[in-house]
Scaffold this motif. Structure first.
Motif, mmCIF file in Angstrom:
data_model
loop_
_atom_site.group_PDB
_atom_site.id
_atom_site.type_symbol
_atom_site.label_atom_id
_atom_site.label_comp_id
_atom_site.label_asym_id
_atom_site.label_seq_id
_atom_site.Cartn_x
_atom_site.Cartn_y
_atom_site.Cartn_z
ATOM 1 N N VAL A 109 0.840 -1.205 0.000
ATOM 2 C CA VAL A 109 0.000 0.000 0.000
ATOM 3 C C VAL A 109 0.875 1.255 0.000
ATOM 4 O O VAL A 109 0.640 2.204 -0.764
ATOM 5 N N ILE A 110 1.907 1.272 0.842
ATOM 6 C CA ILE A 110 2.810 2.432 0.872
ATOM 7 C C ILE A 110 3.550 2.568 -0.454
ATOM 8 O O ILE A 110 3.709 3.670 -0.991
ATOM 9 N N GLY A 111 4.003 1.432 -1.003
ATOM 10 C CA GLY A 111 4.679 1.475 -2.303
ATOM 11 C C GLY A 111 3.770 1.987 -3.401
ATOM 12 O O GLY A 111 4.201 2.746 -4.273
ATOM 13 N N GLY A 112 2.488 1.606 -3.372
ATOM 14 C CA GLY A 112 1.536 2.116 -4.351
ATOM 15 C C GLY A 112 1.321 3.612 -4.219
ATOM 16 O O GLY A 112 1.187 4.327 -5.216
ATOM 17 N N ALA A 113 1.306 4.104 -2.976
ATOM 18 C CA ALA A 113 1.136 5.544 -2.760
ATOM 19 C C ALA A 113 2.335 6.340 -3.252
ATOM 20 O O ALA A 113 2.209 7.513 -3.618
ATOM 21 N N LEU A 114 3.508 5.706 -3.297
ATOM 22 C CA LEU A 114 4.727 6.393 -3.733
ATOM 23 C C LEU A 114 4.960 6.301 -5.239
ATOM 24 O O LEU A 114 5.940 6.864 -5.738
ATOM 25 N N LEU A 115 4.088 5.606 -5.957
ATOM 26 C CA LEU A 115 4.309 5.423 -7.391
ATOM 27 C C LEU A 115 4.260 6.738 -8.158
ATOM 28 O O LEU A 115 5.033 6.939 -9.116
ATOM 29 N N TYR A 116 3.375 7.621 -7.748
ATOM 30 C CA TYR A 116 3.273 8.886 -8.487
ATOM 31 C C TYR A 116 4.568 9.703 -8.412
ATOM 32 O O TYR A 116 5.121 10.065 -9.459
ATOM 33 N N PRO A 117 5.105 10.003 -7.229
ATOM 34 C CA PRO A 117 6.373 10.737 -7.211
ATOM 35 C C PRO A 117 7.543 9.934 -7.769
ATOM 36 O O PRO A 117 8.501 10.509 -8.289
ATOM 37 N N TYR A 118 7.466 8.616 -7.691
ATOM 38 C CA TYR A 118 8.559 7.769 -8.162
ATOM 39 C C TYR A 118 8.676 7.770 -9.679
ATOM 40 O O TYR A 118 9.785 7.745 -10.222
ATOM 41 N N THR A 119 7.549 7.790 -10.371
ATOM 42 C CA THR A 119 7.579 7.639 -11.830
ATOM 43 C C THR A 119 7.204 8.891 -12.614
ATOM 44 O O THR A 119 7.525 8.982 -13.797
ATOM 45 N N LEU A 120 6.517 9.841 -11.988
ATOM 46 C CA LEU A 120 5.954 10.956 -12.757
ATOM 47 C C LEU A 120 6.414 12.338 -12.304
ATOM 48 O O LEU A 120 6.003 13.332 -12.915
ATOM 49 N N VAL A 121 7.228 12.412 -11.265
ATOM 50 C CA VAL A 121 7.653 13.724 -10.752
ATOM 51 C C VAL A 121 9.172 13.787 -10.740
ATOM 52 O O VAL A 121 9.811 13.329 -9.786
ATOM 53 N N PRO A 122 9.789 14.335 -11.792
ATOM 54 C CA PRO A 122 11.241 14.484 -11.787
ATOM 55 C C PRO A 122 11.662 15.628 -10.864
ATOM 56 O O PRO A 122 10.867 16.489 -10.509
ATOM 57 N N GLY A 123 12.930 15.633 -10.495
ATOM 58 C CA GLY A 123 13.441 16.671 -9.614
ATOM 59 C C GLY A 123 14.272 16.069 -8.496
ATOM 60 O O GLY A 123 14.473 14.843 -8.430
ATOM 61 N N PRO A 124 14.771 16.897 -7.582
ATOM 62 C CA PRO A 124 15.612 16.388 -6.484
ATOM 63 C C PRO A 124 14.909 15.360 -5.600
ATOM 64 O O PRO A 124 15.545 14.488 -5.020
ATOM 65 N N GLY A 125 13.588 15.473 -5.494
ATOM 66 C CA GLY A 125 12.842 14.536 -4.659
ATOM 67 C C GLY A 125 12.823 13.120 -5.163
ATOM 68 O O GLY A 125 12.390 12.214 -4.441
ATOM 69 N N ILE A 126 13.303 12.893 -6.385
ATOM 70 C CA ILE A 126 13.262 11.541 -6.936
ATOM 71 C C ILE A 126 14.203 10.608 -6.186
ATOM 72 O O ILE A 126 14.001 9.393 -6.158
ATOM 73 N N TYR A 127 15.233 11.165 -5.531
ATOM 74 C CA TYR A 127 16.139 10.326 -4.738
ATOM 75 C C TYR A 127 15.378 9.699 -3.567
ATOM 76 O O TYR A 127 15.499 8.501 -3.304
ATOM 77 N N ALA A 128 14.601 10.515 -2.872
ATOM 78 C CA ALA A 128 13.820 10.002 -1.742
ATOM 79 C C ALA A 128 12.743 9.035 -2.209
ATOM 80 O O ALA A 128 12.534 7.976 -1.600
ATOM 81 N N SER A 129 12.060 9.379 -3.290
ATOM 82 C CA SER A 129 10.993 8.501 -3.774
ATOM 83 C C SER A 129 11.557 7.175 -4.272
ATOM 84 O O SER A 129 10.953 6.115 -4.052
ATOM 85 N N ALA A 130 12.731 7.200 -4.930
ATOM 86 C CA ALA A 130 13.349 5.950 -5.387
ATOM 87 C C ALA A 130 13.779 5.093 -4.200
ATOM 88 O O ALA A 130 13.598 3.866 -4.200
ATOM 89 N N PHE A 131 14.329 5.733 -3.177
ATOM 90 C CA PHE A 131 14.761 5.004 -1.987
ATOM 91 C C PHE A 131 13.592 4.297 -1.321
ATOM 92 O O PHE A 131 13.629 3.089 -1.069
ATOM 93 N N PHE A 132 12.525 5.038 -1.041
ATOM 94 C CA PHE A 132 11.418 4.460 -0.296
ATOM 95 C C PHE A 132 10.562 3.535 -1.152
ATOM 96 O O PHE A 132 9.943 2.593 -0.626
ATOM 97 N N GLU A 133 10.514 3.780 -2.468
ATOM 98 C CA GLU A 133 9.776 2.859 -3.336
ATOM 99 C C GLU A 133 10.438 1.489 -3.349
ATOM 100 O O GLU A 133 9.769 0.460 -3.198
ATOM 101 N N GLN A 134 11.758 1.476 -3.504
ATOM 102 C CA GLN A 134 12.463 0.195 -3.495
ATOM 103 C C GLN A 134 12.484 -0.423 -2.105
ATOM 104 O O GLN A 134 12.525 -1.645 -1.960
ATOM 105 N N PHE A 135 12.457 0.409 -1.073
ATOM 106 C CA PHE A 135 12.331 -0.088 0.294
ATOM 107 C C PHE A 135 11.051 -0.921 0.416
ATOM 108 O O PHE A 135 11.064 -2.026 0.977
ATOM 109 N N CYS A 136 9.956 -0.394 -0.111
ATOM 110 C CA CYS A 136 8.678 -1.094 -0.032
ATOM 111 C C CYS A 136 8.639 -2.323 -0.936
ATOM 112 O O CYS A 136 8.133 -3.388 -0.540
#
Length: 201
Positions: free
Chosen positions: A49-76
């Motif tokens: 569920v958490i990984g699904g919630a992070l899909l939008y910033p992980y795949t559709l929002v480029p920028g510096p925040g992609i490091y955090a979204s990639a980390f937590f997406e793969q964490f999930c």
């Protein structure tokens, strides 16, 4: 996707991937530990569920925040999929648990070999000028479907942690009989602590 669609350099792409791998390593370790406490099914569903919630910033929002979204997406992702093998081992009959898990793993690899083709076909339905196709949206749809499938199958399935198996087995055993020191009865660390089975591993 990172280089062609979002124009990240080679070094930036490498850093994002390394960050994601670190998240996956921590997710597999921490997720497995907490699944022993709160249960396999609950842990898998929460991480999906958490990984699904992070899909939008992980795949559709480029920028510096992609490091955090990639980390937590793969964490999930790795946290949930790291729990599944031991969950299958505990559900399978003891005589066939390694066979079932090994077969399931190799069938999964066989099916996953077509994932890049599937993602490409999905991306063709979302053209993105002038860079080609929207692979970010395709990956989002593909991983979202995977999360949904895992959640449904996990919720419909039973929970049978090693502690429950060992507890039921020991209740039916002869109290005078000395168990084998390497039997599954002492596999679970919580059971070992609760019964003070010191020195019987």
């Amino acid at each position: 996707m990172l280089s062609m669609q979002y124009n990240y350099s080679t070094s930036e792409t490498t850093l994002i991937q390394v960050t994601a791998y670190l998240g996956g390593m921590l997710g597999g370790t921490i997720g497995g530990y907490f699944s022993q406490i709160v249960g396999r099914r609950f842990s898998i569903v929460v991480l999906c569920v958490i990984g699904g919630a992070l899909l939008y910033p992980y795949t559709l929002v480029p920028g510096p925040g992609i490091y955090a979204s990639a980390f937590f997406e793969q964490f999930c992702v790795q946290g949930a999929f790291g729990i599944i093998p031991i969950h299958l081992v505990e559900l399978a009959p003891p005589a066939f648990n390694t066979f079932i898990v090994g077969t399931a793993y190799n069938l999964g690899i066989f099916i996953a070999s077509a994932s890049s083709t599937i993602e490409t076909k999905i991306a063709e339905h979302y053209p993105l000028e002038p860079t080609g196709n929207d692979y970010g949206k395709a990956i989002c749809i593909f991983i979202g479907g995977m999360f949904a499938y895992v959640i449904i199958v996990t919720i419909l399935g039973p929970e049978k942690r090693r502690l429950q198996q060992a507890g039921s087995a020991s209740d039916d055993s002869d109290p005078e009989e000395e168990p084998h020191p390497h039997s599954n009865e002492y596999y679970d660390l919580d059971l070992w602590r609760n019964r003070n089975l010191i020195g019987r591993f």
